[in-house]
Design a protein around this motif. Structure first.
Motif, PDB file in Angstrom:
ATOM      1  N   GLN A 155       9.722 -11.090   3.258  1.00 39.95           N
ATOM      2  CA  GLN A 155       8.293 -10.568   3.388  1.00 39.95           C
ATOM      3  C   GLN A 155       8.333  -9.245   4.410  1.00 39.95           C
ATOM      4  O   GLN A 155       7.939  -8.204   4.490  1.00 39.95           O
ATOM      5  CB  GLN A 155       7.290 -11.555   3.451  1.00 39.95           C
ATOM      6  N   GLU A 156       9.216 -10.404   5.250  1.00 38.00           N
ATOM      7  CA  GLU A 156       9.069 -10.359   6.687  1.00 38.00           C
ATOM      8  C   GLU A 156      10.029  -8.567   7.312  1.00 38.00           C
ATOM      9  O   GLU A 156      10.214  -7.308   7.485  1.00 38.00           O
ATOM     10  CB  GLU A 156       9.642 -10.886   7.852  1.00 38.00           C
TER      11      GLU A 156
ATOM     12  N   GLY B 279       8.340  -6.125   5.318  1.00 38.45           N
ATOM     13  CA  GLY B 279       8.015  -5.286   6.072  1.00 38.45           C
ATOM     14  C   GLY B 279       8.182  -3.776   7.170  1.00 38.45           C
ATOM     15  O   GLY B 279       7.385  -3.142   7.731  1.00 38.45           O
ATOM     16  N   ASN B 280       9.817  -4.553   7.480  1.00 41.75           N
ATOM     17  CA  ASN B 280      10.252  -3.971   8.336  1.00 41.75           C
ATOM     18  C   ASN B 280      10.757  -2.271   7.941  1.00 41.75           C
ATOM     19  O   ASN B 280      10.715  -1.542   8.947  1.00 41.75           O
ATOM     20  CB  ASN B 280      11.673  -4.618   9.369  1.00 41.75           C
TER      21      ASN B 280
ATOM     22  N   ILE C 291       8.771  -0.595   5.283  1.00 35.93           N
ATOM     23  CA  ILE C 291       7.752   0.086   5.374  1.00 35.93           C
ATOM     24  C   ILE C 291       7.732   0.542   7.201  1.00 35.93           C
ATOM     25  O   ILE C 291       7.686   2.013   6.856  1.00 35.93           O
ATOM     26  CB  ILE C 291       6.985  -0.869   4.969  1.00 35.93           C
ATOM     27  N   GLU C 292       7.986   0.069   7.979  1.00 36.65           N
ATOM     28  CA  GLU C 292       7.907   1.070   8.364  1.00 36.65           C
ATOM     29  C   GLU C 292       9.163   1.269   9.491  1.00 36.65           C
ATOM     30  O   GLU C 292       8.648   2.878   9.930  1.00 36.65           O
ATOM     31  CB  GLU C 292       7.582  -0.392  10.074  1.00 36.65           C
TER      32      GLU C 292
ATOM     33  N   THR D 244       5.248   4.212   1.974  1.00 37.10           N
ATOM     34  CA  THR D 244       3.773   4.921   2.297  1.00 37.10           C
ATOM     35  C   THR D 244       3.077   3.903   0.790  1.00 37.10           C
ATOM     36  O   THR D 244       1.876   3.588   0.332  1.00 37.10           O
ATOM     37  CB  THR D 244       2.675   6.696   1.593  1.00 37.10           C
TER      38      THR D 244
ATOM     39  N   GLY E 107       3.918  -7.907   1.495  1.00 31.85           N
ATOM     40  CA  GLY E 107       4.692  -6.910   2.798  1.00 31.85           C
ATOM     41  C   GLY E 107       3.492  -5.876   2.307  1.00 31.85           C
ATOM     42  O   GLY E 107       3.330  -5.234   3.824  1.00 31.85           O
ATOM     43  N   ALA E 108       3.729  -5.408   1.217  1.00 34.12           N
ATOM     44  CA  ALA E 108       2.586  -3.902   1.203  1.00 34.12           C
ATOM     45  C   ALA E 108       1.441  -4.233   1.701  1.00 34.12           C
ATOM     46  O   ALA E 108       0.635  -3.648   2.518  1.00 34.12           O
ATOM     47  CB  ALA E 108       2.592  -4.118  -0.729  1.00 34.12           C
TER      48      ALA E 108
ATOM     49  N   GLU F 256       0.334  -6.068   3.942  1.00 34.08           N
ATOM     50  CA  GLU F 256       0.246  -6.602   5.380  1.00 34.08           C
ATOM     51  C   GLU F 256       0.055  -5.546   6.698  1.00 34.08           C
ATOM     52  O   GLU F 256       0.056  -4.993   7.157  1.00 34.08           O
ATOM     53  CB  GLU F 256       1.506  -7.273   5.971  1.00 34.08           C
ATOM     54  N   LYS F 257       1.151  -4.333   5.257  1.00 37.61           N
ATOM     55  CA  LYS F 257       1.178  -2.957   6.230  1.00 37.61           C
ATOM     56  C   LYS F 257      -0.022  -2.055   6.024  1.00 37.61           C
ATOM     57  O   LYS F 257       0.258  -0.590   6.058  1.00 37.61           O
ATOM     58  CB  LYS F 257       3.000  -2.633   5.886  1.00 37.61           C
TER      59      LYS F 257
ATOM     60  N   VAL G 130      -0.141  -0.367   2.427  1.00 35.69           N
ATOM     61  CA  VAL G 130       0.522   0.340   1.767  1.00 35.69           C
ATOM     62  C   VAL G 130      -0.197  -0.161   0.425  1.00 35.69           C
ATOM     63  O   VAL G 130       0.042  -1.117   0.139  1.00 35.69           O
ATOM     64  CB  VAL G 130       1.873   0.807   2.335  1.00 35.69           C
TER      65      VAL G 130
END
Length: 258
Positions: free
Chosen positions: A52-53, A56-57, A59-60, A65, A85-86, A88-89, A91
């Motif tokens: 998951q982390e 997330g990384n 995505i950033e 998107t 992950g989506a 959390e960010k 998207v």
């Protein structure tokens, strides 16, 4: 940018379709062999599992998107990590999953888990061919490998790590079928006949996963089939065809560009 989890052959076709529709895409796959197939079609590919982390990384880092999760129906952790992950960010998450196949036959029984499948197959006994891959091989070897009324045959991809795992588990080399599919129904029949198979264990992966050919071949030969049901996951924005996925991407993309 679209982050795309490609876990099956039809998923890789979807990734290529999305790219050809003009959307920027970064695909992730587990194996280098799958990565090579996508790179041949001009896609950017990351190889390796993502938690998951790490999702997330990504995505950033890549300005993602939306996440399109086309991982294998049994890649439960991959889907959960992608959804989390989506979310959390903030998207969009889209899920592509093959349609389920409904089977009803006197020689076919469903199993809720891998352990349940091993129990059911062990009760039937005889020559049992395992076609569920290497990831859960230990479950079956622990329950079936030394059962006196069972001969366990494992069919899996011809990869070095698979052979090393078999060796670690004490799996007899003569009972390993290391081969790359997909296979026709006739090929499956020949393989079942060669090993005098009584029971075949498979997963309910869907038609595109060449499950039909395995199951139909086995049932026509009077072989008992134990089929493991898919994990029960509630997905967000789930689709089973390319057109619906592309339409949702198009709607979202217009919003991103607005």
């Amino acid at each position: 940018m679209i982050l795309f989890l490609a876990g099956t052959s039809d998923a890789r076709e979807l990734a290529i379709t999305i790219k050809e529709a003009g959307y920027p895409l970064l695909a992730t796959v587990v194996t280098e062999n799958a990565a090579l197939e996508l790179r041949k079609n001009g896609l950017n590919v990351h190889t390796g599992r993502l938690n998951q982390e790490e999702i997330g990384n990504f995505i950033e880092q890549y300005g993602v998107t939306m996440v399109v999760d086309a991982s294998h129906p049994f890649a439960e952790e991959a889907s959960k990590n992608a959804m989390a992950g989506a979310r959390e960010k903030g998207v969009l998450y889209l899920r592509y999953e093959r349609d389920r196949q409904d089977y009803e036959h006197k020689h076919l029984q469903a199993a809720d888990t891998y352990e349940d499948a091993a129990e059911k197959a062990g009760e039937l006994g005889g020559v049992i061919m395992l076609t569920t891959g290497s990831k859960t091989l230990q479950i079956f070897t622990e329950k079936l490998l030394h059962q006196t009324n069972v001969t366990l045959i494992a069919r899996m991809l011809p990869r070095k790590d698979n052979m090393e795992k078999c060796e670690q588990l004490g799996f007899p080399q003569k009972n390993i079928v290391a081969i790359q599919g997909p296979f026709t129904k006739d090929f499956n029949k020949a393989l079942f006949q060669q090993f005098k198979v009584d029971v075949m264990i498979t997963k309910e992966s869907g038609k595109q996963g060449a499950v039909d050919e395995k199951v139909e071949a086995a049932l026509e030969m009077g072989i008992q089939v134990v089929m493991i049901k898919r994990p029960k996951i509630v997905y967000e924005n789930q689709y089973s065809n390319f057109e619906d996925i592309l339409q949702h991407i198009s709607r979202e993309w217009r919003g991103v560009l607005a």
